[in-house]
Design a protein around this motif. Structure first.
Motif, short mmCIF file in Angstrom:
data_model
loop_
_atom_site.label_atom_id
_atom_site.label_comp_id
_atom_site.label_asym_id
_atom_site.label_seq_id
_atom_site.Cartn_x
_atom_site.Cartn_y
_atom_site.Cartn_z
N LYS A 20 0.83 -1.22 -0.04
CA LYS A 20 -0.01 0.00 0.09
C LYS A 20 0.88 1.22 -0.02
O LYS A 20 1.92 1.29 0.41
N ASN A 21 0.27 2.25 -0.42
CA ASN A 21 1.02 3.57 -0.53
C ASN A 21 1.59 3.92 0.69
O ASN A 21 2.95 4.62 0.67
N ASP A 22 1.14 3.80 1.74
CA ASP A 22 1.69 4.43 3.09
C ASP A 22 2.83 3.46 3.50
O ASP A 22 3.73 3.89 4.43
N CYS A 24 5.17 2.56 1.19
CA CYS A 24 6.18 3.07 0.02
C CYS A 24 7.27 4.06 0.82
O CYS A 24 6.98 4.70 1.96
N GLU A 26 8.42 7.62 -0.12
CA GLU A 26 8.05 8.81 -1.07
C GLU A 26 8.82 9.64 -1.17
O GLU A 26 9.76 10.03 -0.32
N THR A 67 9.04 4.36 6.42
CA THR A 67 8.34 4.55 5.24
C THR A 67 7.41 5.73 5.23
O THR A 67 7.54 6.73 6.07
N ARG A 69 6.52 9.60 3.41
CA ARG A 69 7.50 10.62 2.69
C ARG A 69 8.78 10.97 3.37
O ARG A 69 8.77 11.17 4.60
N SER A 311 3.09 -3.84 -13.90
CA SER A 311 2.58 -2.62 -13.01
C SER A 311 2.50 -1.55 -14.02
O SER A 311 2.91 -1.61 -15.24
N LYS A 343 10.13 7.62 -5.98
CA LYS A 343 9.76 7.16 -4.82
C LYS A 343 10.44 5.63 -5.20
O LYS A 343 10.75 5.04 -6.07
N GLU A 345 8.94 1.45 -4.36
CA GLU A 345 7.77 0.88 -3.84
C GLU A 345 8.19 -0.83 -3.69
O GLU A 345 8.73 -1.36 -4.66
#
Length: 488
Positions: A20-22, A24, A26, A67, A69, A311, A343, A345
């Motif tokens: 999930k994005n959180d 990754c 960033e 993880t 930003r 992807s 980023k 991932e």
């Protein structure tokens, strides 16, 4: 008679899934250097990414739990005066990383246990011997403190990092640019892919060419060659018509490939990642948005296509997590760290299983962080396979030793030679085995049986304590990660 249409394999249903994005990393400015490096290195503690830097070269080192930003002011490792081209974590110490740069130097860094709190500008050791930029860095798989570097001067250097000295200089074996270097499992040989289209197998201690295959791939674009666990060589490259190819070679008979497959006509260099425990090769193309994976077997056609993870965004680079850093309880057999423009991932490769029990067939004993040899033993001619560990129980790593550089020449040290198979001086023998092997000792006697039972009780109590402490450390790390991410 029914013909078997589908080949049976436990890896046929492996599927890749981005996190999930959180989870990754960033806002990372990934390096734009035009060099076919992975730009990323990862181990069970840290993620390292080569980043854009003004007036020199730098790379980020992030604890895996950090993880979200990443602040622009986050400290970097920034001691090089030119762009960093390659980085590699030491397999025997999760806090030591080596870097090669356009400034013609190799630097080895000790990362603080909890990560960087200020920019790191002072390396533990600087290795100077190349006359052009250093594009390839790779640690010896089994000998402590042995590091290989290759540069655009077509020279391969092997260093003893513990004494900051050059062990071997191989400067006459490659007439052109070296694309990559890969050690075999015991570290007795390495193979290289070169711009002259040749794949070479080299004995570094003798400085000799063991085998050579000219025009392994006919195309002019970059090749890669890696050693497999059984000693065979897997290569990626291009055909004369610029189609991307995979090939498998037997060094005993280098004239013809055991298998040759054409993939597609894209122009990105193919980067292979190999798992010696499962014999699966993952192939990532620079600029592609997919990861293909293949199983290598002993029967024709030898290279069996499994599946493709696709992807949306192309990859700038890729890092691969060592087996001991994976989540065994989730049947995770590989984890990649895919670099986008801004980023990183993580991508998790999983074998779907219904059972929650430990899967012995997916997790055979794997290479652990303990070195099998010291640098001096390897130089003296000894070879050893990696020391294996089991992933069955939650693995608790030992305390990392700080890298100490000894400037004296240890090669002239007149220590007694260690016979192969005998324990090294200072190695302890477990108490249980000492009592069993004592001369004249008889387990039939009640006293000996009582002693043995006492030792076994202590071992069981210690094992329970280690497991309890491991779980407590995991809980504390999760709490710390949540606090750092502002979740608590």
């Amino acid at each position: 008679m029914f013909r078997k249409v589908v080949r049976q394999s436990k890896f046929r249903h492996v599927f890749g899934q981005p996190v999930k994005n959180d989870q990754c990393y960033e806002d990372i400015r990934v390096s734009r250097v035009t060099w076919d490096s992975t730009f990323c290195a990862v181990n069970p503690k840290f993620l390292a990414v080569i980043v854009e830097a003004s007036g020199g070269g730098a790379f980020l080192v992030l604890p895996l739990s950090k993880t979200g930003r990443i602040d622009k002011a986050y400290p970097t490792v920034c001691g090089h005066t030119g762009p960093v081209l390659d980085i590699d974590w030491c397999p025997h110490n999760d806090e030591v990383i080596a870097s090669g740069s356009e400034d013609c130097t190799v630097m080895v860094w000790q990362i603080p246990e909890n990560g960087l709190v200020s920019p790191l500008t002072e390396p533990v050791v600087v290795l100077e011997g190349h006359t052009k930029r250093v594009g390839i860095i790779t640690w010896h798989p089994t000998a402590r403190n042995v590091l290989l570097s290759a540069g655009c001067d077509n020279v391969v250097l092997i260093w003893n990092v513990g004494t900051a000295e050059e062990l071997y200089r191989l400067d006459s074996l490659h007439p052109d640019l070296i694309y990559n270097v890969s050690w075999n499992r015991s570290g007795s040989l390495f193979c290289t892919a070169c711009k002259d289209k040749s794949v070479r197998i080299i004995d570094p201690r003798r400085g000799t060419l063991v085998a050579e295959r000219e025009k392994a791939h006919e195309g002019a674009r970059p090749m890669r060659a890696i050693f497999l666990a059984d000693g065979k060589v897997f290569t990626t490259g291009f055909s004369r018509m610029s189609e991307r190819q995979l090939a498998l070679w037997d060094p005993e008979n280098f004239r013809e490939p055991m298998a040759l497959q054409e993939l597609d006509s894209s122009n990105g260099a193919l980067l292979p990642f190999y798992d010696p425990d499962t014999n699966v090769v993952y192939v990532c193309g620079k600029g592609d948005s997919s990861i293909r994976y293949f199983e290598i077997t002993d029967e024709p056609p030898y290279i069996h296509f499994l599946n493709t993870f696709i992807s949306k965004e192309p990859q700038r680079g890729m890092g691969s997590m060592p087996k001991r850093g994976l989540e065994v309880s989730k049947c995770e057999i590989a984890r990649f760290y895919k670099l986008h423009e801004r980023k990183c991932e993580p991508i998790v490769m999983t074998v779907p299983r219904k059972s929650d029990l430990f899967q012995d067939d997916l997790y055979p004993d794997t290479a652990g962080p303990e070195a099998a040899l010291e640098a001096e033993e390897w130089v003296s001619g000894r070879d050893a396979n990696p020391i294996l560990i089991s992933l069955r129980e939650a693995y608790v790593p030992s305390k990392q030793r700080d890298l100490k550089v000894n400037r004296r020449n240890v090669l002239s040290d007149s220590r007694p030679a260690v016979a192969p198979g005998s324990p090294r001086p200072g190695a302890s023998t477990p108490a249980a085995f000492t009592s069993i092997a004592a001369p004249g000792g008889s387990l039939a006697g009640a006293r000996e049986a009582g002693k043995l039972e006492e030792v076994m009780q202590e071992l069981r109590a210690l094992r329970a304590l280690v497991k309890e402490q491991g779980e407590r450390i995991c809980r504390l790390e999760e709490q710390l990660g949540r606090m750092e991410n502002g979740d608590a």
